[in-house]
Design a protein around this motif. Structure first.
Motif, short mmCIF file in Angstrom:
data_model
loop_
_atom_site.label_atom_id
_atom_site.label_comp_id
_atom_site.label_asym_id
_atom_site.label_seq_id
_atom_site.Cartn_x
_atom_site.Cartn_y
_atom_site.Cartn_z
N GLY A 1 92.11 49.47 -13.03
CA GLY A 1 91.12 48.41 -13.23
C GLY A 1 91.67 47.04 -12.94
O GLY A 1 90.99 46.19 -12.36
N GLU A 2 92.93 46.81 -13.34
CA GLU A 2 93.54 45.50 -13.07
C GLU A 2 93.71 45.29 -11.57
O GLU A 2 93.40 44.22 -11.04
CB GLU A 2 94.89 45.40 -13.77
CG GLU A 2 95.55 44.06 -13.57
CD GLU A 2 96.90 43.96 -14.25
OE1 GLU A 2 97.53 42.90 -14.12
OE2 GLU A 2 97.32 44.94 -14.89
N ARG A 3 94.18 46.30 -10.86
CA ARG A 3 94.37 46.16 -9.41
C ARG A 3 93.03 45.97 -8.71
O ARG A 3 92.90 45.13 -7.80
CB ARG A 3 95.08 47.40 -8.87
CG ARG A 3 96.52 47.51 -9.32
CD ARG A 3 97.25 48.63 -8.61
NE ARG A 3 96.53 49.88 -8.67
CZ ARG A 3 96.87 50.90 -9.45
NH1 ARG A 3 97.92 50.83 -10.22
NH2 ARG A 3 96.18 52.01 -9.45
N PHE A 4 92.04 46.75 -9.12
CA PHE A 4 90.71 46.65 -8.50
C PHE A 4 90.10 45.28 -8.76
O PHE A 4 89.57 44.64 -7.84
CB PHE A 4 89.81 47.76 -9.06
CG PHE A 4 88.44 47.78 -8.46
CD1 PHE A 4 88.25 48.24 -7.17
CD2 PHE A 4 87.34 47.35 -9.18
CE1 PHE A 4 86.98 48.27 -6.61
CE2 PHE A 4 86.07 47.37 -8.63
CZ PHE A 4 85.89 47.84 -7.34
N GLY A 5 90.20 44.81 -10.00
CA GLY A 5 89.64 43.51 -10.35
C GLY A 5 90.31 42.38 -9.57
O GLY A 5 89.64 41.45 -9.11
N PHE A 6 91.63 42.45 -9.45
CA PHE A 6 92.34 41.41 -8.71
C PHE A 6 91.91 41.42 -7.24
O PHE A 6 91.74 40.35 -6.63
CB PHE A 6 93.85 41.61 -8.83
CG PHE A 6 94.63 40.42 -8.40
CD1 PHE A 6 94.84 39.36 -9.25
CD2 PHE A 6 95.15 40.35 -7.11
CE1 PHE A 6 95.56 38.25 -8.85
CE2 PHE A 6 95.87 39.25 -6.70
CZ PHE A 6 96.08 38.19 -7.57
N GLY A 7 91.74 42.61 -6.67
CA GLY A 7 91.29 42.70 -5.28
C GLY A 7 89.90 42.11 -5.08
O GLY A 7 89.66 41.38 -4.11
N ILE A 8 89.00 42.40 -6.01
CA ILE A 8 87.63 41.87 -5.91
C ILE A 8 87.64 40.35 -6.02
O ILE A 8 86.98 39.64 -5.24
CB ILE A 8 86.73 42.49 -7.01
CG1 ILE A 8 86.54 43.99 -6.77
CG2 ILE A 8 85.40 41.78 -7.13
CD1 ILE A 8 85.79 44.33 -5.51
N VAL A 9 88.39 39.83 -6.99
CA VAL A 9 88.46 38.37 -7.17
C VAL A 9 89.06 37.72 -5.92
O VAL A 9 88.59 36.67 -5.47
CB VAL A 9 89.28 38.01 -8.44
CG1 VAL A 9 89.60 36.53 -8.50
CG2 VAL A 9 88.51 38.44 -9.68
N SER A 10 90.07 38.34 -5.33
CA SER A 10 90.67 37.79 -4.11
C SER A 10 89.65 37.72 -2.98
O SER A 10 89.56 36.71 -2.26
CB SER A 10 91.85 38.65 -3.65
OG SER A 10 92.90 38.54 -4.55
N LEU A 11 88.87 38.78 -2.80
CA LEU A 11 87.87 38.78 -1.73
C LEU A 11 86.75 37.77 -1.99
O LEU A 11 86.28 37.11 -1.06
CB LEU A 11 87.29 40.19 -1.57
CG LEU A 11 88.24 41.21 -0.95
CD1 LEU A 11 87.61 42.60 -0.94
CD2 LEU A 11 88.62 40.80 0.47
N VAL A 12 86.34 37.66 -3.25
CA VAL A 12 85.27 36.72 -3.58
C VAL A 12 85.74 35.28 -3.34
O VAL A 12 85.00 34.46 -2.79
CB VAL A 12 84.80 36.92 -5.05
CG1 VAL A 12 83.94 35.76 -5.52
CG2 VAL A 12 84.05 38.23 -5.18
#
Length: 146
Positions: free
Chosen positions: A75-86
């Protein structure tokens, strides 16, 4: 000799002296009383040992939960990836709009840099960082720092 041992020895001596003075008819009660005191000492020692081991386990668990890899979750890795793309969308627009291609390249270099640092933090073996750490510190028996 430990002070607890000397106290227990004094208790035994007092019990034996009382038996001599009171006679054999009180022997059973005196022995029971002495054994009760011994049981209390044993129970106290066991309780202290269990409390100490529990506290040590709690400290180890707390230390392990604070270690860098302990928060490594999907979840932490996925969330960080989403925030980076946004955040990449407005950063790209601002960088490209202000300085055109060089601004766009700087914005994306920053985004990639932040993601590389995050990936290295979550996985120290990534990019060969774990090997350098092991080679730099050979103080442990197995070559790894605790």
């Amino acid at each position: 000799m430990d002070t607890r041992d000397t106290e227990l020895k004094k208790e035994l001596d007092a019990t034996l002296q009382a038996r001599r003075e009171l006679g054999e008819e009180y022997e059973s009660a005196l022995v029971d009383s002495f054994l009760e005191k011994v049981d209390q000492r044993i129970d106290g020692a066991v309780e202290r040992r269990v409390r100490r081991q529990f506290a040590e386990q709690q400290m180890v668990a707390a230390r392990d939960s604070r270690s860098p890899g302990a928060t490594d979750s999907w979840g932490e890795r996925f969330g960080f990836g989403i925030v980076s793309l946004v955040l990449a969308v407005p950063l790209s627009a601002i960088g490209g709009g202000v300085a055109e291609l060089p601004g766009l390249l700087v914005a994306w270099a920053g985004i990639v840099g932040v993601n590389v640092v995050q990936a290295a933090r979550l996985n120290p073996g990534l990019f060969g960082l774990g090997r350098r750490r092991r080679d730099a510190d050979t103080s442990g028996a197995d070559g790894w720092r605790d």
